[in-house]
Design a protein around this motif. Structure first.
Motif, PDB file in Angstrom:
ATOM      1  N   ALA A  49     -31.757 -22.689  -2.547  1.00 49.29           N
ATOM      2  CA  ALA A  49     -30.749 -23.744  -2.391  1.00 49.29           C
ATOM      3  C   ALA A  49     -30.720 -24.272  -0.951  1.00 49.29           C
ATOM      4  O   ALA A  49     -30.445 -25.451  -0.712  1.00 49.29           O
ATOM      5  CB  ALA A  49     -29.375 -23.206  -2.793  1.00 49.29           C
ATOM      6  N   LYS A  50     -31.037 -23.400   0.001  1.00 51.18           N
ATOM      7  CA  LYS A  50     -31.021 -23.826   1.412  1.00 51.18           C
ATOM      8  C   LYS A  50     -32.069 -24.903   1.674  1.00 51.18           C
ATOM      9  O   LYS A  50     -31.929 -25.714   2.594  1.00 51.18           O
ATOM     10  CB  LYS A  50     -31.295 -22.624   2.336  1.00 51.18           C
ATOM     11  CG  LYS A  50     -30.276 -21.487   2.227  1.00 51.18           C
ATOM     12  CD  LYS A  50     -28.939 -21.859   2.863  1.00 51.18           C
ATOM     13  CE  LYS A  50     -27.883 -20.792   2.675  1.00 51.18           C
ATOM     14  NZ  LYS A  50     -27.492 -20.516   1.261  1.00 51.18           N
ATOM     15  N   SER A  51     -33.116 -24.902   0.891  1.00 54.89           N
ATOM     16  CA  SER A  51     -34.164 -25.908   1.040  1.00 54.89           C
ATOM     17  C   SER A  51     -33.606 -27.296   0.710  1.00 54.89           C
ATOM     18  O   SER A  51     -33.915 -28.288   1.393  1.00 54.89           O
ATOM     19  CB  SER A  51     -35.327 -25.515   0.123  1.00 54.89           C
ATOM     20  OG  SER A  51     -36.262 -26.524   0.021  1.00 54.89           O
ATOM     21  N   LEU A  52     -32.749 -27.374  -0.313  1.00 56.96           N
ATOM     22  CA  LEU A  52     -32.089 -28.642  -0.647  1.00 56.96           C
ATOM     23  C   LEU A  52     -31.131 -29.045   0.474  1.00 56.96           C
ATOM     24  O   LEU A  52     -31.132 -30.196   0.935  1.00 56.96           O
ATOM     25  CB  LEU A  52     -31.328 -28.506  -1.968  1.00 56.96           C
ATOM     26  CG  LEU A  52     -30.454 -29.700  -2.351  1.00 56.96           C
ATOM     27  CD1 LEU A  52     -31.290 -30.957  -2.569  1.00 56.96           C
ATOM     28  CD2 LEU A  52     -29.627 -29.391  -3.600  1.00 56.96           C
ATOM     29  N   LEU A  53     -30.340 -28.067   0.923  1.00 57.16           N
ATOM     30  CA  LEU A  53     -29.375 -28.349   1.991  1.00 57.16           C
ATOM     31  C   LEU A  53     -30.108 -28.853   3.238  1.00 57.16           C
ATOM     32  O   LEU A  53     -29.688 -29.829   3.881  1.00 57.16           O
ATOM     33  CB  LEU A  53     -28.582 -27.073   2.305  1.00 57.16           C
ATOM     34  CG  LEU A  53     -27.486 -27.205   3.355  1.00 57.16           C
ATOM     35  CD1 LEU A  53     -26.437 -28.217   2.917  1.00 57.16           C
ATOM     36  CD2 LEU A  53     -26.827 -25.845   3.616  1.00 57.16           C
ATOM     37  N   ALA A  93     -29.860 -38.500  -5.551  1.00 59.44           N
ATOM     38  CA  ALA A  93     -29.694 -37.531  -6.647  1.00 59.44           C
ATOM     39  C   ALA A  93     -30.662 -36.366  -6.517  1.00 59.44           C
ATOM     40  O   ALA A  93     -31.725 -36.482  -5.911  1.00 59.44           O
ATOM     41  CB  ALA A  93     -29.915 -38.221  -7.992  1.00 59.44           C
ATOM     42  N   PHE A  94     -30.249 -35.268  -7.118  1.00 58.35           N
ATOM     43  CA  PHE A  94     -31.067 -34.055  -7.204  1.00 58.35           C
ATOM     44  C   PHE A  94     -31.304 -33.753  -8.675  1.00 58.35           C
ATOM     45  O   PHE A  94     -30.355 -33.660  -9.462  1.00 58.35           O
ATOM     46  CB  PHE A  94     -30.329 -32.900  -6.521  1.00 58.35           C
ATOM     47  CG  PHE A  94     -30.991 -31.557  -6.650  1.00 58.35           C
ATOM     48  CD1 PHE A  94     -32.285 -31.346  -6.189  1.00 58.35           C
ATOM     49  CD2 PHE A  94     -30.307 -30.477  -7.213  1.00 58.35           C
ATOM     50  CE1 PHE A  94     -32.893 -30.088  -6.303  1.00 58.35           C
ATOM     51  CE2 PHE A  94     -30.905 -29.220  -7.326  1.00 58.35           C
ATOM     52  CZ  PHE A  94     -32.201 -29.040  -6.868  1.00 58.35           C
ATOM     53  N   PHE A  95     -32.569 -33.631  -9.063  1.00 60.06           N
ATOM     54  CA  PHE A  95     -32.938 -33.326 -10.452  1.00 60.06           C
ATOM     55  C   PHE A  95     -33.226 -31.840 -10.590  1.00 60.06           C
ATOM     56  O   PHE A  95     -33.991 -31.284  -9.800  1.00 60.06           O
ATOM     57  CB  PHE A  95     -34.198 -34.118 -10.863  1.00 60.06           C
ATOM     58  CG  PHE A  95     -33.923 -35.552 -11.177  1.00 60.06           C
ATOM     59  CD1 PHE A  95     -33.647 -36.471 -10.168  1.00 60.06           C
ATOM     60  CD2 PHE A  95     -33.923 -36.008 -12.490  1.00 60.06           C
ATOM     61  CE1 PHE A  95     -33.384 -37.798 -10.450  1.00 60.06           C
ATOM     62  CE2 PHE A  95     -33.668 -37.331 -12.793  1.00 60.06           C
ATOM     63  CZ  PHE A  95     -33.402 -38.232 -11.773  1.00 60.06           C
TER      64      PHE A  95
END
Ligand code: PLP
Length: 409
Positions: free
Chosen positions: A175-179, A192-194
């Motif tokens: 999840a930190k990679s998205l953050l 958006a995030f898929f």
């Protein structure tokens, strides 16, 4: 003249040399080939035959609908009675109350529709700079242009040049990679995030504990739309007596893309579930979404979906998928002791992977499985996909594990 068909995802030289595997009949969790050999269907076709093969009830419902009205149009103010009723029925099942339903012809249509609507929504909200769409490594989101670009399977990107500007990828399990990405580019750029709740065609990887809740919160905190791709997990396959992973894990997605299990694959159909806050500006009056498919909401497909939902509800098939969650884990788990098997990924929904130690030997493994009466396929890097129909009995699960064990030994 035989040999005219160009198969999807295939080395056609090899298919031409060896001949196709021709399936002619199905019943429940079993299929038969052109020579009359019987196989346990480990994959439910391509993840879709949730209610099992050979349901004449669905065929009859489609035939009756086609005789009345095959389809007309879903553009402008037009619809058909069955399509309208199906949308209302799906809205009742939606993880976010009051969702609107946009019909498509399949999963790839659903993903590309959601990708376009995400950008269009932000334009409508006065934030046209929010155009970046984020996918994950290993992810699969269908084969239209946006879905291919958002997926994390490098081989599927090769040879096309840039598929879509403003597409980024983050680590599938971190999840930190998205953050980190959102912080680096700025939330005012990210639309958006898929997210597939279980990575499917990319190799069947279950989400790490807490991952889904964490990415959902990150999206909320940064005003990034959370789009759950439930083309595989939807309509019961996620187990937990839930229609969707988004319900099971309380994800409240801004959009949810579906297909496959909506009709159990009897007729092609997909649907995007759109949460009220995303739909609102488009329902306020004076705004068009210039998007739609000729066969979106096809009346015959809607009749198939209605009959399919009737079967799932009447036969309690959500509970059967939940049963398969534990039975698959118990039956397939011991296969991890075989030399040919690196690990078994299982324990969430009616989905498991038997990961081969040597991914390069997947074609031989599939051949051995067929000789032992199992129709399966490899996803990702040598992961045998086990995603049976919800009607697969406990005895058949045992038989499936025995046949796989014998084939791989
Ligand atoms: N999204 C996911 C997660 C899928 O698994 C698939 C197909 O397997 C798709 C989208 C594309 O669906 P379709 O093949 O119906 O276009």
């Amino acid at each position: 003249m035989a040999g005219s068909l160009w198969h999807g995802f295939a080395d056609m030289g090899a298919v031409s040399a060896d001949g196709p595997f021709v399936v002619t009949r199905g019943a429940g969790s079993r299929i038969w080939d052109a020579e009359g050999n019987e196989y346990l269907d480990a994959t439910a076709g391509l993840w879709f035959t949730n209610v099992g093969h050979g349901r004449t009830e669905i065929a009859d419902a489609v035939a009756a609908q086609l005789g009345r009205l095959a389809h007309y149009s879903g553009f402008g103010d037009l619809t058909s009675d069955v399509t309208d009723a199906l949308a209302d029925r799906l809205a009742q099942l939606a993880p976010v109350p009051g969702s609107k339903i946009f019909f498509t012809s399949g999963g790839s249509d659903s993903v590309d529709s959601a990708a376009k609507l995400a950008r269009r929504y932000w334009t409508e909200m006065g934030k046209p700079g929010k155009t970046l769409l984020v996918g994950r490594t290993k992810a699969y989101h269908g084969m239209h242009v946006a879905g291919t670009a958002l997926a994390g399977i490098p081989a599927n990107h090769e040879g096309y040049g840039e598929l879509m500007p403003d597409a980024e990828s983050v680590e599938w399990d971190d999840a930190k990679s998205l953050l980190g990405l959102i912080e680096r580019v700025g939330a005012d750029r990210v639309a958006a995030f898929f997210c597939e709740p279980i990575i499917g065609a990319g190799g069947i990887y279950l989400p790490p504990a807490g991952y889904l809740a964490e990415v959902r919160q990150i999206c909320r905190d940064h005003d990034v739309l959370f789009i759950a791709d439930e083309v595989v997990t939807g309509f019961g396959r996620i187990g937990g007596d839930s229609w969707f992973a988004s319900s099971r894990f309380d994800l409240a997605p801004d959009m949810m893309t579906t297909a496959k299990g909506l009709t159990s694959g009897y007729v092609p159909m997909g649907a995007v579930f759109i949460a009220p806050r995303i739909a609102k500006p488009f329902f306020a009056g004076g705004v068009w979404w210039r998007h739609g498919y000729t066969y979106g909401g096809h009346a015959g497909a809607a009749a198939a979906a209605m009959a399919n939902l009737d079967i799932i509800e009447r036969e309690g098939l959500l509970a059967e998928a939940t049963r398969l969650e534990s039975e698959l884990a118990e039956a397939l788990g011991p296969l991890a002791d075989l030399d040919a098997v690196a690990e078994v990924r299982t324990g969430l929904g009616a989905v498991s992977a038997v990961q081969l130690s040597d991914a390069a030997r997947a074609p031989q493994a599939i051949g051995a499985l067929r000789r032992h009466g199992v129709s399966a396929r490899a996803a990702g890097a040598g992961a045998l996909q086990i995603s049976p129909a919800f009607v697969m009995t406990s005895d058949e699960v045992g038989e499936l594990a025995n046949r796989i064990g014998a084939a791989l030994s």
